[in-house]
Design an enzyme around this catalytic site. Structure first.
Site, PDB file in Angstrom:
ATOM      1  N   GLY A 122       2.550   2.269  10.643  1.00 31.03           N
ATOM      2  CA  GLY A 122       3.485   3.376  10.486  1.00 31.03           C
ATOM      3  C   GLY A 122       4.258   3.733  11.741  1.00 31.03           C
ATOM      4  O   GLY A 122       4.863   4.800  11.820  1.00 31.03           O
ATOM      5  N   ASN A 178       0.869  -1.188   0.000  1.00 28.64           N
ATOM      6  CA  ASN A 178       0.000   0.000   0.000  1.00 28.64           C
ATOM      7  C   ASN A 178       0.904   1.236   0.000  1.00 28.64           C
ATOM      8  O   ASN A 178       1.544   1.539   0.998  1.00 28.64           O
ATOM      9  CB  ASN A 178      -0.886  -0.040   1.264  1.00 28.64           C
ATOM     10  CG  ASN A 178      -1.689   1.233   1.454  1.00 28.64           C
ATOM     11  OD1 ASN A 178      -1.795   2.063   0.537  1.00 28.64           O
ATOM     12  ND2 ASN A 178      -2.265   1.398   2.644  1.00 28.64           N
ATOM     13  N   TRP A 179       0.940   1.920  -1.140  1.00 32.35           N
ATOM     14  CA  TRP A 179       1.854   3.061  -1.265  1.00 32.35           C
ATOM     15  C   TRP A 179       1.310   4.355  -0.660  1.00 32.35           C
ATOM     16  O   TRP A 179       2.009   5.359  -0.613  1.00 32.35           O
ATOM     17  CB  TRP A 179       2.201   3.291  -2.740  1.00 32.35           C
ATOM     18  CG  TRP A 179       3.134   2.281  -3.300  1.00 32.35           C
ATOM     19  CD1 TRP A 179       3.763   1.273  -2.619  1.00 32.35           C
ATOM     20  CD2 TRP A 179       3.560   2.159  -4.662  1.00 32.35           C
ATOM     21  NE1 TRP A 179       4.553   0.542  -3.466  1.00 32.35           N
ATOM     22  CE2 TRP A 179       4.455   1.057  -4.733  1.00 32.35           C
ATOM     23  CE3 TRP A 179       3.285   2.869  -5.840  1.00 32.35           C
ATOM     24  CZ2 TRP A 179       5.063   0.667  -5.919  1.00 32.35           C
ATOM     25  CZ3 TRP A 179       3.886   2.470  -7.019  1.00 32.35           C
ATOM     26  CH2 TRP A 179       4.766   1.386  -7.057  1.00 32.35           C
ATOM     27  N   LYS A 180       0.032   4.350  -0.300  1.00 33.71           N
ATOM     28  CA  LYS A 180      -0.597   5.566   0.275  1.00 33.71           C
ATOM     29  C   LYS A 180      -0.361   6.750  -0.667  1.00 33.71           C
ATOM     30  O   LYS A 180      -0.343   6.559  -1.883  1.00 33.71           O
ATOM     31  CB  LYS A 180      -0.072   5.800   1.690  1.00 33.71           C
ATOM     32  CG  LYS A 180      -0.130   4.516   2.521  1.00 33.71           C
ATOM     33  CD  LYS A 180       0.106   4.692   3.976  1.00 33.71           C
ATOM     34  CE  LYS A 180       0.039   3.334   4.653  1.00 33.71           C
ATOM     35  NZ  LYS A 180       0.104   3.405   6.093  1.00 33.71           N
ATOM     36  N   HIS A 213      -9.515   0.989   5.346  1.00 37.31           N
ATOM     37  CA  HIS A 213      -8.169   1.184   5.892  1.00 37.31           C
ATOM     38  C   HIS A 213      -8.245   2.152   7.077  1.00 37.31           C
ATOM     39  O   HIS A 213      -9.036   3.097   7.071  1.00 37.31           O
ATOM     40  CB  HIS A 213      -7.228   1.735   4.811  1.00 37.31           C
ATOM     41  CG  HIS A 213      -5.799   1.768   5.269  1.00 37.31           C
ATOM     42  ND1 HIS A 213      -5.306   2.795   6.044  1.00 37.31           N
ATOM     43  CD2 HIS A 213      -4.774   0.891   5.109  1.00 37.31           C
ATOM     44  CE1 HIS A 213      -4.033   2.534   6.321  1.00 37.31           C
ATOM     45  NE2 HIS A 213      -3.692   1.386   5.770  1.00 37.31           N
ATOM     46  N   GLU A 248      -5.144  -5.117  10.677  1.00 33.37           N
ATOM     47  CA  GLU A 248      -4.140  -4.064  10.802  1.00 33.37           C
ATOM     48  C   GLU A 248      -4.401  -3.270  12.072  1.00 33.37           C
ATOM     49  O   GLU A 248      -5.204  -2.317  12.075  1.00 33.37           O
ATOM     50  CB  GLU A 248      -4.219  -3.121   9.594  1.00 33.37           C
ATOM     51  CG  GLU A 248      -3.868  -3.764   8.285  1.00 33.37           C
ATOM     52  CD  GLU A 248      -3.272  -2.741   7.323  1.00 33.37           C
ATOM     53  OE1 GLU A 248      -2.119  -2.926   6.908  1.00 33.37           O
ATOM     54  OE2 GLU A 248      -3.951  -1.750   7.018  1.00 33.37           O
ATOM     55  N   GLU A 285      -6.537   4.616   7.966  1.00 35.82           N
ATOM     56  CA  GLU A 285      -6.409   6.056   7.664  1.00 35.82           C
ATOM     57  C   GLU A 285      -7.717   6.606   7.102  1.00 35.82           C
ATOM     58  O   GLU A 285      -8.059   7.769   7.325  1.00 35.82           O
ATOM     59  CB  GLU A 285      -5.219   6.283   6.713  1.00 35.82           C
ATOM     60  CG  GLU A 285      -3.899   6.165   7.470  1.00 35.82           C
ATOM     61  CD  GLU A 285      -2.745   5.613   6.652  1.00 35.82           C
ATOM     62  OE1 GLU A 285      -2.779   5.690   5.407  1.00 35.82           O
ATOM     63  OE2 GLU A 285      -1.791   5.092   7.271  1.00 35.82           O
ATOM     64  N   SER A 309       3.558  -2.160  10.187  1.00 34.77           N
ATOM     65  CA  SER A 309       5.009  -2.171  10.411  1.00 34.77           C
ATOM     66  C   SER A 309       5.677  -3.488  10.023  1.00 34.77           C
ATOM     67  O   SER A 309       6.593  -3.951  10.700  1.00 34.77           O
ATOM     68  CB  SER A 309       5.340  -1.784  11.864  1.00 34.77           C
ATOM     69  OG  SER A 309       4.969  -0.447  12.095  1.00 34.77           O
TER      70      SER A 309
END
Ligand code: PGA
Length: 273
Positions: free
Chosen positions: A184, A9-11, A105, A178, A107, A224
């Site tokens: 992160g 997942n490159w965000k 997700h 997650e 975020e 992570s």
């Protein structure tokens, strides 16, 4: 036997040029290693979630270079079209070359305020159009400290998958555990705790969808994950893959995680080439 899924997942990172350069660098490392071919052709799937802009150029480029990597979109709206400035639909993502979509997700839940109803609407819209949703679930640090991990997972999973009309079949149920506190932070869950949570997710799926669906469901760990800890999660029986954020941005590291995955798989299941 469930296949293993390794997703990056490159965000909000990498423009179009950087995305295709990544693909080139990653493929160089993977294609040159012939010992990976059988697994990557048959039982390990690698998926990248780049920015929406990069999906179409990456999809064209991967065909040019013969890469088997799959692509996904990081976010979609549940409507097919309409006055929704800034949004993209599931069909737009599919037509651009995406096969998967991240849904729920942390975020999106915590920065953009997406609740379980929104997550369900997105999950269902994906399932209806054939874009395979990666449902992300996980507890916050507070919830963990209050020993609420199990009930948070039950609530998030059942809100999304109960009574869902799907055209993609129950064998495409993909759920990523997650924990919010692990994303992160460099502070991943232990493999034992991740296994416990993933096994709990599988039992929630069994209660809602039945035993066959729960045995086919892919349950992944994310939070992570890096080159040195990826191996230990994949040894756990209910963890079918990894959702990798920061460590997926570097093609050398990501290729290393994919290689580790194939080696671990051989260790666990034997090399039946
Ligand atoms: P991380 O992100 O690997 O950087 O913790 C994971 C994710 O957000 O999916």
């Amino acid at each position: 036997m469930r296949r293993v899924m390794i997703a990056g997942n490159w965000k909000m990172n990498k423009d179009i040029k950087e995305s295709t350069v990544f693909l080139e660098e990653y493929c160089k490392r993977i294609v040159s290693d012939k010992s990976l071919k059988y697994d990557l052709d048959t039982r390990t799937e690698v998926i990248l979630f780049p920015s929406t802009f990069s999906i179409y150029p990456m999809s064209c480029y991967k065909q040019d270079i013969g890469s088997k990597i799959s692509l996904g979109v990081q976010n979609v709206h549940w409507m097919d079209s309409g006055p929704l400035t800034g949004e993209v639909s599931t069909l737009m993502a599919l037509h651009a070359g995406a096969s998967y979509a991240l849904v729920g997700h942390s975020e999106r839940r915590h920065v953009f305020g997406e609740n379980d109803l929104i997550v369900k609407a997105k999950f269902e819209a994906c399932s209806k159009t054939g874009l395979k949703p990666f449902l992300c679930v996980g507890e916050t640090e507070n919830e963990r400290n209050m020993d609420l991990t199990g009930s948070v997972l039950e609530k998030q999973v059942s809100a999304a998958i109960s009574d869902t009309v799907s055209c993609i079949g129950e064998d495409h149920l993909i759920i990523a555990y997650e924990p919010v506190w692990a994303i992160g932070t460099g502070n991943s869950a232990s493999s034992k705790d991740a296994q416990k949570a993933c096994s709990h997710i599988r039992s929630v799926v069994r209660d809602i969808k039945g035993l066959p669906a729960s045995e086919m469901a892919h349950v992944l760990y994310g939070g992570s994950v890096n080159l040195s800890n990826s191996h230990e999660f994949l040894l756990e029986k209910d963890i079918d893959g990894l959702l990798v954020g920061g460590a997926s941005l570097d093609p050398v590291i990501f290729a290393g995680i994919v290689k580790n995955t194939v080696l671990t798989r051989k260790e666990v299941q034997g090399n039946d080439m």
